[in-house]
Design a protein around this motif. Structure first.
Motif, PDB file in Angstrom:
ATOM      1  N   LEU A 280       0.984  -1.097  -0.091  1.00 53.71           N
ATOM      2  CA  LEU A 280       0.169  -0.001  -0.040  1.00 53.71           C
ATOM      3  C   LEU A 280       0.821   1.171   0.036  1.00 53.71           C
ATOM      4  CD1 LEU A 280      -2.963   1.255   0.495  1.00 53.71           C
ATOM      5  CD2 LEU A 280      -2.388   1.099   2.902  1.00 53.71           C
ATOM      6  N   LEU A 281       1.853   1.246   1.098  1.00 54.52           N
ATOM      7  CA  LEU A 281       2.709   2.411   1.086  1.00 54.52           C
ATOM      8  C   LEU A 281       3.557   2.812  -0.432  1.00 54.52           C
ATOM      9  CD1 LEU A 281       3.929   2.022   4.562  1.00 54.52           C
ATOM     10  CD2 LEU A 281       2.248   3.604   3.700  1.00 54.52           C
ATOM     11  N   ALA A 282       4.006   1.541  -0.635  1.00 57.76           N
ATOM     12  CA  ALA A 282       4.997   1.629  -2.009  1.00 57.76           C
ATOM     13  C   ALA A 282       4.017   1.947  -3.206  1.00 57.76           C
ATOM     14  CB  ALA A 282       5.456   0.078  -2.435  1.00 57.76           C
ATOM     15  N   ALA A 283       2.724   1.596  -3.395  1.00 56.61           N
ATOM     16  CA  ALA A 283       2.014   2.226  -4.560  1.00 56.61           C
ATOM     17  C   ALA A 283       1.635   3.394  -4.245  1.00 56.61           C
ATOM     18  CB  ALA A 283       0.737   1.320  -4.642  1.00 56.61           C
ATOM     19  N   ALA A 284       1.214   3.913  -2.917  1.00 57.30           N
ATOM     20  CA  ALA A 284       0.923   5.146  -2.707  1.00 57.30           C
ATOM     21  C   ALA A 284       2.008   6.303  -2.969  1.00 57.30           C
ATOM     22  CB  ALA A 284       0.482   5.392  -1.283  1.00 57.30           C
ATOM     23  N   LEU A 330     -10.152  10.787 -12.932  1.00 61.89           N
ATOM     24  CA  LEU A 330     -10.056   9.582 -13.808  1.00 61.89           C
ATOM     25  C   LEU A 330      -8.528   9.025 -13.625  1.00 61.89           C
ATOM     26  CD1 LEU A 330     -11.051   7.119 -15.414  1.00 61.89           C
ATOM     27  CD2 LEU A 330     -11.272   8.788 -17.427  1.00 61.89           C
ATOM     28  N   ALA A 331      -7.993  10.276 -14.169  1.00 63.98           N
ATOM     29  CA  ALA A 331      -6.413   9.851 -14.513  1.00 63.98           C
ATOM     30  C   ALA A 331      -5.609   9.332 -13.150  1.00 63.98           C
ATOM     31  CB  ALA A 331      -5.530  11.276 -14.987  1.00 63.98           C
ATOM     32  N   ALA A 332      -5.934   9.799 -11.883  1.00 64.77           N
ATOM     33  CA  ALA A 332      -5.481   9.305 -10.898  1.00 64.77           C
ATOM     34  C   ALA A 332      -5.920   8.025 -10.556  1.00 64.77           C
ATOM     35  CB  ALA A 332      -5.949  10.242  -9.509  1.00 64.77           C
ATOM     36  N   ARG A 333      -7.187   7.552 -10.796  1.00 65.01           N
ATOM     37  CA  ARG A 333      -7.820   6.252 -10.592  1.00 65.01           C
ATOM     38  C   ARG A 333      -6.979   5.244 -11.439  1.00 65.01           C
ATOM     39  NH1 ARG A 333     -12.999   8.568 -10.478  1.00 65.01           N
ATOM     40  NH2 ARG A 333     -13.732   7.381 -12.299  1.00 65.01           N
ATOM     41  N   LEU A 334      -6.730   5.723 -12.646  1.00 60.90           N
ATOM     42  CA  LEU A 334      -6.113   4.728 -13.793  1.00 60.90           C
ATOM     43  C   LEU A 334      -4.277   4.710 -13.173  1.00 60.90           C
ATOM     44  CD1 LEU A 334      -7.179   6.205 -17.204  1.00 60.90           C
ATOM     45  CD2 LEU A 334      -7.784   4.190 -15.878  1.00 60.90           C
ATOM     46  N   ASP A 335      -3.836   5.615 -12.806  1.00 63.00           N
ATOM     47  CA  ASP A 335      -2.543   5.605 -12.205  1.00 63.00           C
ATOM     48  C   ASP A 335      -2.413   4.659 -11.072  1.00 63.00           C
ATOM     49  OD1 ASP A 335      -1.474   9.047 -12.978  1.00 63.00           O
ATOM     50  OD2 ASP A 335      -1.371   7.078 -14.078  1.00 63.00           O
ATOM     51  N   HIS A 337      -4.305   2.366 -10.302  1.00 61.98           N
ATOM     52  CA  HIS A 337      -4.406   0.656 -10.438  1.00 61.98           C
ATOM     53  C   HIS A 337      -3.244   0.189 -11.095  1.00 61.98           C
ATOM     54  CE1 HIS A 337      -8.616  -0.323  -9.511  1.00 61.98           C
ATOM     55  NE2 HIS A 337      -8.683   1.181  -9.981  1.00 61.98           N
ATOM     56  N   ARG A 338      -2.503   0.848 -11.947  1.00 59.96           N
ATOM     57  CA  ARG A 338      -1.546   0.561 -12.622  1.00 59.96           C
ATOM     58  C   ARG A 338      -0.273   0.319 -11.509  1.00 59.96           C
ATOM     59  NH1 ARG A 338      -3.077   3.913 -17.036  1.00 59.96           N
ATOM     60  NH2 ARG A 338      -2.104   5.589 -16.180  1.00 59.96           N
ATOM     61  N   HIS A 339       0.008   1.403 -10.710  1.00 66.70           N
ATOM     62  CA  HIS A 339       0.964   1.015  -9.552  1.00 66.70           C
ATOM     63  C   HIS A 339       0.626  -0.151  -8.731  1.00 66.70           C
ATOM     64  CE1 HIS A 339       1.531   5.720 -10.117  1.00 66.70           C
ATOM     65  NE2 HIS A 339       2.334   5.036 -10.837  1.00 66.70           N
ATOM     66  N   LEU A 352      -4.292  -9.099 -12.367  1.00 67.51           N
ATOM     67  CA  LEU A 352      -4.847  -8.622 -13.832  1.00 67.51           C
ATOM     68  C   LEU A 352      -6.198  -7.807 -13.456  1.00 67.51           C
ATOM     69  CD1 LEU A 352      -4.513 -12.377 -15.324  1.00 67.51           C
ATOM     70  CD2 LEU A 352      -3.686 -10.202 -15.984  1.00 67.51           C
ATOM     71  N   TRP A 353      -6.544  -7.880 -12.195  1.00 60.90           N
ATOM     72  CA  TRP A 353      -7.813  -7.048 -12.045  1.00 60.90           C
ATOM     73  C   TRP A 353      -7.526  -5.647 -12.020  1.00 60.90           C
ATOM     74  CZ3 TRP A 353      -9.357  -3.840  -8.227  1.00 60.90           C
ATOM     75  CH2 TRP A 353     -10.755  -3.516  -7.841  1.00 60.90           C
ATOM     76  N   HIS A 354      -6.388  -5.291 -11.495  1.00 58.22           N
ATOM     77  CA  HIS A 354      -5.930  -4.011 -11.441  1.00 58.22           C
ATOM     78  C   HIS A 354      -5.452  -3.641 -12.823  1.00 58.22           C
ATOM     79  CE1 HIS A 354      -6.204  -2.611  -7.302  1.00 58.22           C
ATOM     80  NE2 HIS A 354      -5.630  -3.865  -6.910  1.00 58.22           N
ATOM     81  N   LEU A 355      -4.784  -4.183 -13.650  1.00 62.54           N
ATOM     82  CA  LEU A 355      -4.594  -3.939 -14.982  1.00 62.54           C
ATOM     83  C   LEU A 355      -5.918  -3.799 -15.774  1.00 62.54           C
ATOM     84  CD1 LEU A 355      -1.680  -6.444 -15.835  1.00 62.54           C
ATOM     85  CD2 LEU A 355      -1.306  -3.896 -15.427  1.00 62.54           C
ATOM     86  N   ALA A 356      -6.794  -4.474 -15.486  1.00 60.60           N
ATOM     87  CA  ALA A 356      -7.921  -4.286 -16.375  1.00 60.60           C
ATOM     88  C   ALA A 356      -8.792  -3.044 -16.124  1.00 60.60           C
ATOM     89  CB  ALA A 356      -9.014  -5.333 -16.247  1.00 60.60           C
ATOM     90  N   SER A 357      -8.654  -2.564 -14.697  1.00 61.77           N
ATOM     91  CA  SER A 357      -9.225  -1.381 -14.287  1.00 61.77           C
ATOM     92  C   SER A 357      -8.488  -0.280 -14.557  1.00 61.77           C
ATOM     93  CB  SER A 357      -9.160  -1.383 -12.485  1.00 61.77           C
ATOM     94  OG  SER A 357      -9.964  -2.611 -11.965  1.00 61.77           O
ATOM     95  N   ALA A 358      -7.471  -0.434 -14.924  1.00 63.36           N
ATOM     96  CA  ALA A 358      -6.357   0.571 -15.396  1.00 63.36           C
ATOM     97  C   ALA A 358      -6.580   0.833 -17.169  1.00 63.36           C
ATOM     98  CB  ALA A 358      -4.905   0.654 -15.007  1.00 63.36           C
ATOM     99  N   ALA A 359      -7.327  -0.117 -17.638  1.00 66.54           N
ATOM    100  CA  ALA A 359      -7.573   0.009 -18.995  1.00 66.54           C
ATOM    101  C   ALA A 359      -8.538   0.917 -19.517  1.00 66.54           C
ATOM    102  CB  ALA A 359      -7.716  -1.300 -19.769  1.00 66.54           C
TER     103      ALA A 359
END
Length: 378
Positions: A280-284, A330-335, A337-339, A352-359
């Motif tokens: 969580l801290l790393a992605a944040a 939206l851009a922040a949500r996509l970012d 999910h990618r992180h 894969l769930w997060h990659l799909a959410s970032a697409a």
């Protein structure tokens, strides 16, 4: 919502839960599903039940549905039974193998009925030593396999010292959750007198006009009565808003006072409530573009938005999570999910769930990866 040792306006419901605990102590087990709209007090009742059971010397096992795990078979069951892991080894071989396969501890395709029987055995055996209370929140986010097993258990503990109580959002009469054929308790909104008492307990210094505005807009919803006074911005809102919108406005107004790092942490947690603190801290940190630390998490805790839950973090109420996520760009949500996908490389389902959410649209490469993973899982 709490007032002293009780919950204002919930005397009847607390008395019912106390009777069920008495019956459980006398080895007359039962199950109950508490239903209601967001913020109506389901979690508060479940927390009060867990505290009372522990005070009586009963063993409490807890689990909560999480959206990101709702498609992972047996995820919630694993959370519920993890404290009884040592007892799984004492099961008959067939049941032991079924549970271990369900939890991914050995090869095999777990049979749902065998898993359900094994879970029942583990719980009933443990209850022979000390009464057990199963407390399961957010049933609407449970994976189907766990939900089926828990319903199976709930229907078969009538002669054991086991009480199973879950909380879920109000659903339609034909919803699959209602087909479990378990007793229901529908939580209604507070009466005018109880609503006023709750508001005065949490915000005793409101002006008469503001007090009336909050009482009218909360419409007997306990969480709204507690949360709306914490955001002065709501007072200036013109026109009526849907209840969830008003609550989200209050939560978002509180979150907006935090800095970049805290906001990144909240958005990351909103995107994956099951994420462990390290990831969580790393992605944040990647989302914020600067290191996010436990100190930033503490500031969000102090703001009343999140809380520590053992070694992880969670929102103080699911609507806070909704407010943070839905109001983020939206851009922040996509970012984010990618992180998160980058941090979950060793957990292919969630990655894969997060990659799909970032697409943003069709992605042939991601589609191919999803197909290959589905084939491997099958």
């Amino acid at each position: 919502m709490q007032a002293g040792a009780g919950l204002i306006g919930r005397d009847t419901e607390m008395a019912l839960l106390d009777r069920l605990l008495d019956q459980t102590a006398a080895e007359r087990g039962s199950a109950l599903v508490i239903r209601g709209e967001p913020g109506i007090g389901k979690t508060a009742l479940l927390d009060r039940l867990a505290r009372t059971a522990e005070e009586r010397g009963m063993r409490v096992l807890t689990a909560a549905g999480v959206e990101s795990e709702s498609r992972l078979p047996y995820a919630a069951l694993h959370q519920l039974l993890f404290p009884l892991s040592a007892a799984i080894g004492g099961l008959p071989p067939v049941h032991r193998a079924a549970l271990r396969a369900a939890f991914g501890l050995e090869q095999g395709q777990p049979d749902l009925y065998a898993v359900a029987l094994a879970a029942l055995d583990v719980i009933v055996d443990a209850a022979a030593d000390r009464p057990i209370v199963l407390v399961i929140d957010d049933l609407h986010w449970l994976d189907k396999a766990s939900a089926d097993v828990m319903a199976f258990v709930g229907r078969r503990v009538g002669s054991d010292a086991v009480l199973a109580v879950g909380g879920t959002r109000t659903v339609a009469l034909d919803d699959p959750q209602r087909r479990a054929d378990l007793p229901d308790l529908e939580l209604g909104r507070l009466t005018a007198a109880d609503a006023a008492a709750l508001l005065d307990t949490h915000a005793p210094r409101l002006s008469p006009s503001v007090r009336e505005r909050f009482l009218a807009e909360a419409a007997g919803n306990p969480l709204a009565l507690v949360e709306l006074p914490r955001s002065a911005a709501v007072v200036a809102t013109a026109g009526p808003l849907p209840l969830n919108g008003r609550l989200e406005a209050a939560f978002a107004a509180r979150a907006s006072t935090l800095g970049v790092r805290e906001s990144a942490l909240l958005l990351t947690l909103a995107a994956d409530a099951a994420c462990d603190v390290r990831r969580l801290l790393a992605a944040a940190s990647e989302t914020a573009g600067q290191p996010v630390t436990l100190g930033d998490a503490q500031r969000a805790i102090d703001a009343g938005l999140i809380e520590a839950a053992g070694s992880s973090l969670r929102f103080r109420h699911p609507l806070m999570r909704s407010a943070v996520y839905q109001r983020a760009p939206l851009a922040a949500r996509l970012d984010v999910h990618r992180h998160l996908a980058g941090q979950l490389a060793d957990l292919p389902d969630r990655r894969l769930w997060h990659l799909a959410s970032a697409a943003l649209g069709p992605d042939p490469d991601l589609a191919g990866e999803l197909e290959r993973h589905a084939e491997q899982a099958r």
